[in-house]
Design an enzyme around this catalytic site. Structure first.
Site, PDB file in Angstrom:
ATOM      1  N   TYR A 311       0.856  -1.274  -0.204  1.00 41.70           N
ATOM      2  CA  TYR A 311       0.002   0.109   0.131  1.00 41.70           C
ATOM      3  C   TYR A 311       0.959   1.190   0.101  1.00 41.70           C
ATOM      4  CZ  TYR A 311      -3.894   3.181   1.612  1.00 41.70           C
ATOM      5  OH  TYR A 311      -4.675   4.439   1.811  1.00 41.70           O
ATOM      6  N   CYS A 312       0.631   2.236  -1.101  1.00 40.35           N
ATOM      7  CA  CYS A 312       1.221   3.559  -1.037  1.00 40.35           C
ATOM      8  C   CYS A 312       2.804   3.128  -1.094  1.00 40.35           C
ATOM      9  CB  CYS A 312       0.983   4.380   0.074  1.00 40.35           C
ATOM     10  SG  CYS A 312       1.407   6.138   0.135  1.00 40.35           S
ATOM     11  N   LEU A 313       3.573   3.856  -0.076  1.00 35.79           N
ATOM     12  CA  LEU A 313       5.115   3.811  -0.239  1.00 35.79           C
ATOM     13  C   LEU A 313       5.427   2.353  -0.145  1.00 35.79           C
ATOM     14  CD1 LEU A 313       7.865   5.074  -0.349  1.00 35.79           C
ATOM     15  CD2 LEU A 313       7.448   5.661   1.868  1.00 35.79           C
TER      16      LEU A 313
END
Length: 580
Positions: A311-313
């Site tokens: 998720y995300c980074l």
């Protein structure tokens, strides 16, 4: 390959310059004055040398002012629409009171001014796109500050509420303001956050911490029944915030949903670094985070390939790991799922306003002084990106209207921030955002760079329609980099709400399309036209995709594996998530 300053070594000019910049940052909110000055100088220099553009702006302003009185005398226009263009709604001016004198003059003149400055700050020939975006964004922020909707005597909705309540709304608004000031001073979390404590009201899916090192705790969740799919799921969340956005209250938990669908789920819970962790870099997050977690999962569920999810980074880091594994012949991944994660950073949206060489150097000096980037400094940047909803709308509702929206589990999580180590954040900003090393095949893992074409497992990539952090068109660039089947899904909502998207919530929708590894490329606009729209949550779509790439259920694995050094250490959510 990018060159990252060696952490801890003095740069030319000594540490006095860095200390000066770090102290200056307290006055500028972390914004580099040099970066701002260069942007406005570029804009002003080019505009001052373009007499035709100057004349055109003056002509448009004069014509608009001449037509303005007549526009006000026409029949009432749709609320919140600009006097010159009724197709541009503005939610700040939707109350019927804005149609009456003198509020219609104030609102329409403000919107006219805003529109004129937008034209003046964009499209100036010769200005670099980055500087144009910085100037336009800064002017928009200054104008938003002066909106008549932000002040008691110029907002008919607030005056109406004040008359109805005898001023009680202003008294309550003052109480709300004092509560917020006290909360910021004590760093105790927003009012109502006590109702969403990890391990009590949120992050309550049953599980055990089976591995811990300095950087992570690995949580294994208890199965929902005696059987589970043979392939486990490993979740790599972002370390910009805490992991339990994916395990909020039970009805809002993606992790619980996956467990209920018959999967053995593991997730990383990142430690909250302090000044002593200043030298932790991206390589440490890769080794101590993703690779150590993969080794643990492989020991608990031996002989099974793993559905890796980031998720995300955390998704960006996971793609780096997947590329390195593909390059090195490590075939432990059954699939790769990316949730609102970028791999090409050439078009990162308005977040790029805060990322250029001058700004990154300024941030490096702040982090050099502290050893980390503080959560409040990150929160300020994200609030500016969506200031109308996160700043000015809150000022109106909380302080002028005297209302206080009840805190939700997602809002409480959003206030539970983390810090970012100096070295890691420097490498992240320079190698990924500034130099775009990952998409360019220059990002080093070990002694060699990785390429996303080395990924060998199918990819499920989720983007969100109104994402200010990872804009979906930027996420879509994965199609240009991967040489495996890519299922791309676009969810309604923003960076968080578009991912925390449980079934049964009205108004949710998504589009999805699969491109074979040798399939034809669709640019974002063509993709929008081609991808069918589905109502509801995307979660069942994803689990159906996972099911098709998983074996039939077998006996659920035990919790941990003591003989391999992965005995349960404590109950979920563990200890890292409680670090402040």
């Amino acid at each position: 390959m990018s060159h990252v300053p060696t952490t801890g070594l003095p740069l030319p000019g000594g540490n006095l310059d860095r200390l000066t910049h770090a102290q200056l940052a307290h006055l500028t909110g972390g914004i580099s004055p040099a970066a701002l000055a260069m942007a406005f100088e570029d804009w002003l220099m080019h505009l001052s040398r373009n007499p035709a553009e100057q004349a055109g702006l003056i002509r448009e302003l004069v014509e608009a002012l001449m037509r303005f009185p007549g526009r006000l005398q026409q029949a009432p226009r749709p609320p919140g629409t600009l006097g010159l263009d009724p197709s541009l709604p503005d939610r700040r001016f939707t109350h019927p009171g804005w149609q009456a004198w003198p509020f219609n003059i104030w609102s329409q003149s403000f919107l006219l001014t805003e529109a004129w400055w937008k034209k003046a700050s964009t499209g100036v020939r010769g200005v670099s796109p980055h500087h144009e975006n910085v100037v336009s964004f800064t002017i928009r922020q200054l104008l938003d500050l002066m909106s008549p909707a932000n002040f008691l005597w110029t907002n008919p909705e607030v005056l109406e509420r004040t008359a109805q309540t005898g001023g009680a709304n202003l008294v309550q608004g003052l109480h709300n303001l004092m509560d917020d000031v006290q909360q910021r001073q004590s760093k105790s979390g927003p009012p109502g956050a006590q109702a969403f404590r990890p391990g009590h009201e949120v992050a309550v899916t049953p599980g055990q911490v089976i591995f811990r090192n300095h950087l992570i705790e690995l949580i294994q969740y208890a199965p929902a029944g005696p059987q589970a799919r043979p392939e486990p799921i490993l979740i790599v969340p972002s370390w910009i915030m805490k992991y339990y956005i994916l395990d909020l209250s039970p009805g809002n938990s993606l992790i619980r949903f996956l467990v209920d669908q018959g999967y053995t789920v593991f997730t990383i819970s990142w430690a909250n670094p302090g000044h002593q962790d200043r030298n932790l870099g991206m390589d440490d997050y890769l080794r101590l985070g993703v690779m150590d977690a993969l080794d643990a999962v492989s020991s608990v569920v031996p002989g099974q390939r793993i559905h890796a999810t980031g998720y995300c980074l955390g998704g960006t880091l996971l793609t780096i790991a997947a590329a390195a594994m593909g390059r090195d012949g490590d075939e432990r991944l059954a699939s790769l799922t990316m949730l609102a994660a970028q791999t090409d950073f050439t078009e990162p949206g308005e977040l790029a306003l805060f990322i250029d060489d001058s700004q990154v150097s300024f941030l490096e000096d702040i982090m050099w002084d502290q050893g980390y980037l503080d959560t409040t400094q990150m929160a300020g940047a994200f609030q500016l990106l969506n200031s109308r909803d996160l700043v000015w709308s809150r000022l109106l509702k909380d302080y002028l209207m005297g209302e206080r929206r009840p805190l939700s589990d997602l809002m409480a999580w959003n206030a539970d921030g983390t810090r970012l180590p100096y070295r890691m954040h420097t490498e992240y900003l320079r190698r990924l955002f500034l130099d775009n090393d990952l998409a360019s095949g220059r990002y080093p893992v070990g002694t060699l760079p990785v390429a996303l074409t080395d990924i060998t497992c199918p990819i499920f990539c989720v983007a969100t329609l109104r994402d200010h952090v990872a804009p979906w068109r930027s996420v879509h660039k994965l199609h240009l980099l991967a040489d495996v089947p890519v299922t791309f899904l676009l969810s309604s909502g923003g960076h968080n709400v578009g991912i925390v998207n449980p079934p049964g919530v009205a108004g949710r929708s998504y589009q999805v399309l699969t491109r074979p590894h040798d399939g034809r490329y669709f640019d974002p606009e063509a993709w929008l036209r081609a991808a069918p729209i589905h109502d509801g949550s995307w979660w069942p779509e994803w689990t159906a995709w996972l099911d098709a790439r998983s074996g039939q259920p077998v006996a659920a694995p035990p919790m941990g594996k003591a003989g391999a050094g992965f005995a349960p250490l404590c109950a979920a959510p563990g200890t890292h998530v409680l670090q402040t």
